[in-house]
Scaffold this motif. Structure first.
Motif, PDB file in Angstrom:
ATOM      1  N   ILE A 133       0.835  -1.197   0.000  1.00 50.40           N
ATOM      2  CA  ILE A 133       0.000   0.000   0.000  1.00 50.40           C
ATOM      3  C   ILE A 133       0.872   1.250   0.000  1.00 50.40           C
ATOM      4  O   ILE A 133       1.710   1.438   0.898  1.00 50.40           O
ATOM      5  N   ASP A 134       0.679   2.097  -1.000  1.00 52.23           N
ATOM      6  CA  ASP A 134       1.298   3.424  -1.006  1.00 52.23           C
ATOM      7  C   ASP A 134       0.388   4.343  -0.197  1.00 52.23           C
ATOM      8  O   ASP A 134      -0.691   4.717  -0.658  1.00 52.23           O
ATOM      9  N   LEU A 172       8.520   2.194  -3.688  1.00 49.49           N
ATOM     10  CA  LEU A 172       8.817   1.069  -2.809  1.00 49.49           C
ATOM     11  C   LEU A 172       7.691   0.045  -2.823  1.00 49.49           C
ATOM     12  O   LEU A 172       7.938  -1.160  -2.719  1.00 49.49           O
ATOM     13  N   ALA A 173       6.449   0.522  -2.942  1.00 47.13           N
ATOM     14  CA  ALA A 173       5.315  -0.409  -3.010  1.00 47.13           C
ATOM     15  C   ALA A 173       5.386  -1.246  -4.285  1.00 47.13           C
ATOM     16  O   ALA A 173       5.136  -2.458  -4.259  1.00 47.13           O
ATOM     17  N   ILE A 174       5.737  -0.616  -5.403  1.00 50.13           N
ATOM     18  CA  ILE A 174       5.878  -1.354  -6.658  1.00 50.13           C
ATOM     19  C   ILE A 174       7.075  -2.295  -6.596  1.00 50.13           C
ATOM     20  O   ILE A 174       7.022  -3.430  -7.097  1.00 50.13           O
ATOM     21  N   VAL A 215       2.804  -1.428   4.302  1.00 44.77           N
ATOM     22  CA  VAL A 215       2.406  -0.030   4.153  1.00 44.77           C
ATOM     23  C   VAL A 215       3.654   0.833   4.059  1.00 44.77           C
ATOM     24  O   VAL A 215       4.511   0.799   4.946  1.00 44.77           O
ATOM     25  N   PHE A 216       3.750   1.617   2.988  1.00 43.54           N
ATOM     26  CA  PHE A 216       4.928   2.451   2.757  1.00 43.54           C
ATOM     27  C   PHE A 216       4.555   3.919   2.908  1.00 43.54           C
ATOM     28  O   PHE A 216       3.611   4.399   2.275  1.00 43.54           O
ATOM     29  N   GLY A 217       5.305   4.608   3.780  1.00 47.16           N
ATOM     30  CA  GLY A 217       5.040   6.024   3.995  1.00 47.16           C
ATOM     31  C   GLY A 217       5.797   6.567   5.187  1.00 47.16           C
ATOM     32  O   GLY A 217       6.604   5.867   5.814  1.00 47.16           O
ATOM     33  N   ASP A 218       5.530   7.803   5.504  1.00 53.11           N
ATOM     34  CA  ASP A 218       6.204   8.502   6.595  1.00 53.11           C
ATOM     35  C   ASP A 218       5.629   8.047   7.933  1.00 53.11           C
ATOM     36  O   ASP A 218       4.453   8.311   8.239  1.00 53.11           O
ATOM     37  N   SER A 219       6.426   7.365   8.727  1.00 53.25           N
ATOM     38  CA  SER A 219       5.954   6.825  10.005  1.00 53.25           C
ATOM     39  C   SER A 219       5.518   7.924  10.965  1.00 53.25           C
ATOM     40  O   SER A 219       4.644   7.715  11.808  1.00 53.25           O
ATOM     41  N   SER A 279      -2.328   2.217  -5.056  1.00 53.05           N
ATOM     42  CA  SER A 279      -1.941   3.612  -4.843  1.00 53.05           C
ATOM     43  C   SER A 279      -2.998   4.538  -5.423  1.00 53.05           C
ATOM     44  O   SER A 279      -3.618   4.222  -6.445  1.00 53.05           O
ATOM     45  N   CYS A 280      -3.198   5.686  -4.770  1.00 54.23           N
ATOM     46  CA  CYS A 280      -4.066   6.723  -5.340  1.00 54.23           C
ATOM     47  C   CYS A 280      -3.227   7.938  -5.721  1.00 54.23           C
ATOM     48  O   CYS A 280      -3.731   9.051  -5.819  1.00 54.23           O
ATOM     49  N   GLY A 281      -1.946   7.710  -5.950  1.00 54.23           N
ATOM     50  CA  GLY A 281      -1.026   8.789  -6.271  1.00 54.23           C
ATOM     51  C   GLY A 281      -0.984   9.139  -7.742  1.00 54.23           C
ATOM     52  O   GLY A 281      -1.872   8.769  -8.518  1.00 54.23           O
ATOM     53  N   ASN A 282       0.061   9.844  -8.117  1.00 57.19           N
ATOM     54  CA  ASN A 282       0.284  10.363  -9.460  1.00 57.19           C
ATOM     55  C   ASN A 282       0.191   9.242 -10.515  1.00 57.19           C
ATOM     56  O   ASN A 282       0.989   8.305 -10.507  1.00 57.19           O
ATOM     57  N   THR A 283      -0.790   9.346 -11.421  1.00 50.74           N
ATOM     58  CA  THR A 283      -1.023   8.285 -12.400  1.00 50.74           C
ATOM     59  C   THR A 283       0.167   8.085 -13.326  1.00 50.74           C
ATOM     60  O   THR A 283       0.589   6.951 -13.596  1.00 50.74           O
TER      61      THR A 283
END
Length: 341
Positions: free
Chosen positions: A8-9, A89-91, A38-42, A104-108
């Protein structure tokens, strides 16, 4: 496949990580055997985990990174300058076999660029396409592609979208001979761009495709076609326009039912039936566009997705992973594409 791991992004999208964590909490309840990376800022995510009481959940692993691909970042620049971004990192987790799907719901553009480089495409596929399910009058979902991954497409690319969409509809939706159509400004053979007309000729000449010709936008949800093909620019605008109209109808109808006392009385009787009908049209339940043509499952959620919508994207990724969709369709897609070249 008894146990799955989804990557998960958590940092993409317009609404921030809160909707991702809320969707994750619901997914943990729905899929009791699934693990989540889960990848992101802890520093941002841990307080949200604590609020949802999942900070020590045995099926959630948080991997910290403070690099984020913003919605307005250029795809190529993101690929070169942000090697530790949460999306990348998720990919990477899928490419390395640590996860079976990425959501991800980020930049397509960045999502497609990174997935294209790291996961590669099926032999013979020029470009992966964003494909999503859409409601139809028949009651069974149709498939629309491309939804924004490829704003400009030549005839060969549109042809391949038709082949891939047909295989997806047959293998996943169980339609024996999916009807394939090209979205156009008219149904006559002389209408449309050179690329659309040439792609129509190629599809018509392919014996493996049940091609029915052009359809216009007003037939997008009619069920006349099981698979509708277009370039990403057209598909993205068409889908978002329809989503906006559905939201407008819902708001206007809800507002009218709250007016006069007789309207409120009628609303009391119609509420259950109205909610059931809206659920069939609600764009949130169709969230989750798969990057078809890759050697792995990559699910793109709407940039402005709600927690409910992102949950449905996770649900779709879980379904495609459970069914091993890439493995089931890759051989068939490769065979048809190579035979048609």
């Amino acid at each position: 496949m008894s146990s799955l791991t989804l990557a998960i992004d958590a940092m993409g999208g317009d609404r921030g990580p809160a909707i991702v964590v809320a969707a994750l909490t619901r997914a943990l309840q729905s899929f009791p055997e699934t693990h989540f990376l889960v990848f992101g800022d802890s520093r941002v995510l841990l307080p949200l985990f604590q609020a949802e009481k999942i900070q020590n959940h045995p099926r959630v692993s948080l991997e910290h990174t403070d690099e984020v691909i913003e919605m307005d970042d250029k795809p190529g620049q993101s690929l070169r300058t942000k090697p530790k971004a949460s999306m990348r990192l998720a990919i990477e987790a899928v490419a390395e076999g640590r996860a079976q799907a990425c959501v991800s719901c980020g930049n397509t553009g960045a999502l497609m660029a990174i997935a294209y480089v790291r996961l590669k495409t099926i032999p013979g596929v020029i470009r992966p396409a964003l494909v999503a399910q859409i409601p139809t009058e028949k009651g069974c979902p149709g498939f629309l592609l491309d939804l924004g991954a490829n704003p400009r497409c030549d005839a060969d690319t549109l042809f391949q979208f038709g082949v891939m969409g047909s295989v997806l509809s047959k293998e996943v939706a169980g339609i024996a001979q999916p009807k394939v159509a090209l979205l156009n400004i008219g149904v006559e053979d002389i209408k449309g761009t050179d690329a659309v007309r040439q792609a129509g000729q190629q599809l018509a000449n392919c014996t493996d495709i049940n091609y029915i010709g052009f359809i216009e936008g007003n037939d997008l949800f009619s069920g006349k076609a099981d698979v509708v093909i277009c370039d990403g620019f057209t598909g993205n605008i068409a889908l978002k326009s329809c989503e906006g109209m559905a939201q407008l109808v819902y708001k206007k109808l809800s507002s009218s039912l709250k007016g006069h006392w007789f309207s409120r009385l009628m609303a009391w009787f119609l509420l259950k039936r109205f909610k059931k009908a809206w659920q069939w049209l609600n764009p949130d339940q169709y969230d989750g566009a798969s990057l078809l043509g890759l050697r792995g499952v990559v699910m793109k959620s709407h940039g402005n997705a709600s927690a409910t919508a992102f949950y449905h994207a996770i649900k779709q990724a879980h379904a495609e992973s459970s069914l091993q969709v890439p493995e089931r369709i890759h051989d068939r897609v490769e065979s048809v594409l190579l035979k048609s070249q």
